[in-house]
Write a protein that holds these residues in place. Structure first.
Motif, PDB file in Angstrom:
ATOM      1  N   PHE A  21      19.884  -0.320   3.008  1.00 34.17           N
ATOM      2  CA  PHE A  21      20.300  -0.585   1.637  1.00 34.17           C
ATOM      3  C   PHE A  21      21.231   0.507   1.121  1.00 34.17           C
ATOM      4  O   PHE A  21      21.079   1.684   1.477  1.00 34.17           O
ATOM      5  N   GLN A  25      21.863   0.398  -4.739  1.00 38.75           N
ATOM      6  CA  GLN A  25      20.802  -0.604  -4.857  1.00 38.75           C
ATOM      7  C   GLN A  25      19.432   0.076  -4.932  1.00 38.75           C
ATOM      8  O   GLN A  25      18.545  -0.377  -5.661  1.00 38.75           O
ATOM      9  N   GLY A 178      22.923  -0.962 -10.899  1.00 44.38           N
ATOM     10  CA  GLY A 178      23.071  -2.411 -10.740  1.00 44.38           C
ATOM     11  C   GLY A 178      24.523  -2.830 -10.607  1.00 44.38           C
ATOM     12  O   GLY A 178      24.872  -3.630  -9.734  1.00 44.38           O
ATOM     13  N   SER A 181      26.066  -1.748  -7.245  1.00 41.49           N
ATOM     14  CA  SER A 181      25.463  -2.329  -6.031  1.00 41.49           C
ATOM     15  C   SER A 181      25.818  -3.801  -5.837  1.00 41.49           C
ATOM     16  O   SER A 181      25.445  -4.396  -4.815  1.00 41.49           O
ATOM     17  N   TRP A 185      25.311  -5.783  -2.202  1.00 47.26           N
ATOM     18  CA  TRP A 185      23.910  -6.170  -2.395  1.00 47.26           C
ATOM     19  C   TRP A 185      23.319  -6.826  -1.147  1.00 47.26           C
ATOM     20  O   TRP A 185      23.935  -7.678  -0.525  1.00 47.26           O
TER      21      TRP A 185
END
Length: 271
Positions: A21, A25, A178, A181, A185
């Protein structure tokens, strides 16, 4: 601060395990998870979400966001214990900023101990070819901003509830994390959901107790106690993530801890 260090340890190890990730994120989930605690608490106790020292609350949040993001980036390059060790020379920078901004006293001997701690960082990078420079730099700059976080919290003092301070930090982190990302994502699968969401729980209690500690104690006295997170992270990282440390790397980490511990002892004597 000890409770905070233990909570941060589990947060560090979980972040280190989320290799697929993006850091943004991870920041997003870490922030959103904490908001499930902070917002209900503030509403239940009828505490204003806006706070009193709004400007300082925003500044603290920005400093915290930068520090957190850079630290998470460092975990992608170097061992968790090494990253934590480097980031927690933050008291060096906190002491410097406290001297300039808060006019807190720093004894000359404390600078010697800070030099001992910083020499540990130089040993970690200078004699360890497997320690990537990017990771060291990310952790080092993260420490600088962590020092600024300590000072800003001290400036806020008791004017705002600790949960208000944390809530500001999490809201700003959730929004920025947010947005950044979106392009990269990745949808979590299975246990990844649990790990990502748990970041907020550990992060909430870590931030809450760190904030309380910094509000009631002088920066130079309280901040060094975070060195315990280094020991916790090395132990759990070795057991769970199979991380290994050479004699040289352990020597570097030991110097960092010795410098911080001696500073703490001297500061208590000054008191």
């Amino acid at each position: 601060m000890v409770i905070s260090a233990l909570a941060f340890t589990f947060l560090n190890v979980f972040v280190k395990s989320l290799k697929d990730f993006s850091v943004y994120q991870i920041v997003f989930f870490r922030a959103v998870g904490s908001l499930f605690f902070t917002i209900p608490f503030l509403l239940k106790n009828k505490i204003s979400l806006l706070g009193n020292k709004k400007k300082l609350l925003v500044i603290r949040s920005v400093f915290g966001l930068i520090s957190m993001t850079l630290f998470f980036l460092s975990l992608k390059y170097i061992a968790a214990g090494t990253a934590v060790s480097i980031r927690y020379i933050a008291p060096i920078f906190a002491a410097f900023f406290a001297l300039i901004i808060l006019k807190e006293k720093v004894k000359p001997i404390q600078w010697l101990f800070f030099a001992v701690a910083f020499s540990g960082v130089l040993i970690l990078k200078g004699f360890q070819k497997d320690v990537q420079l990017e990771g060291v730099l990310f952790a080092l700059v993260s420490a600088i901003f962590a020092g600024l976080v300590y000072i800003t919290i001290r400036k806020i003092g008791n004017a705002d509830h600790p949960v208000v301070v944390v809530n500001y930090f999490m809201i700003i982190s959730a929004v920025v994390g947010g947005l950044l990302s979106i392009n990269g994502w990745i949808n979590p699968i299975g246990i990844e959901w649990l790990i990502l969401l748990s970041l907020g729980s550990f992060g909430y209690f870590a931030q809450l107790y760190m904030t309380k500690a910094m509000q009631v104690g002088e920066t130079n006295q309280v901040a060094p106690l975070k060195y315990m997170e280094v020991l916790f992270t090395i132990l759990i990282g070795a057991i769970w993530l199979n991380e290994t440390y050479t004699i040289i790397s352990l020597l570097g980490i030991l110097l960092i801890l010795i410098g911080l511990i001696l500073n703490f002892v001297v500061k208590r004597e000054i008191k």
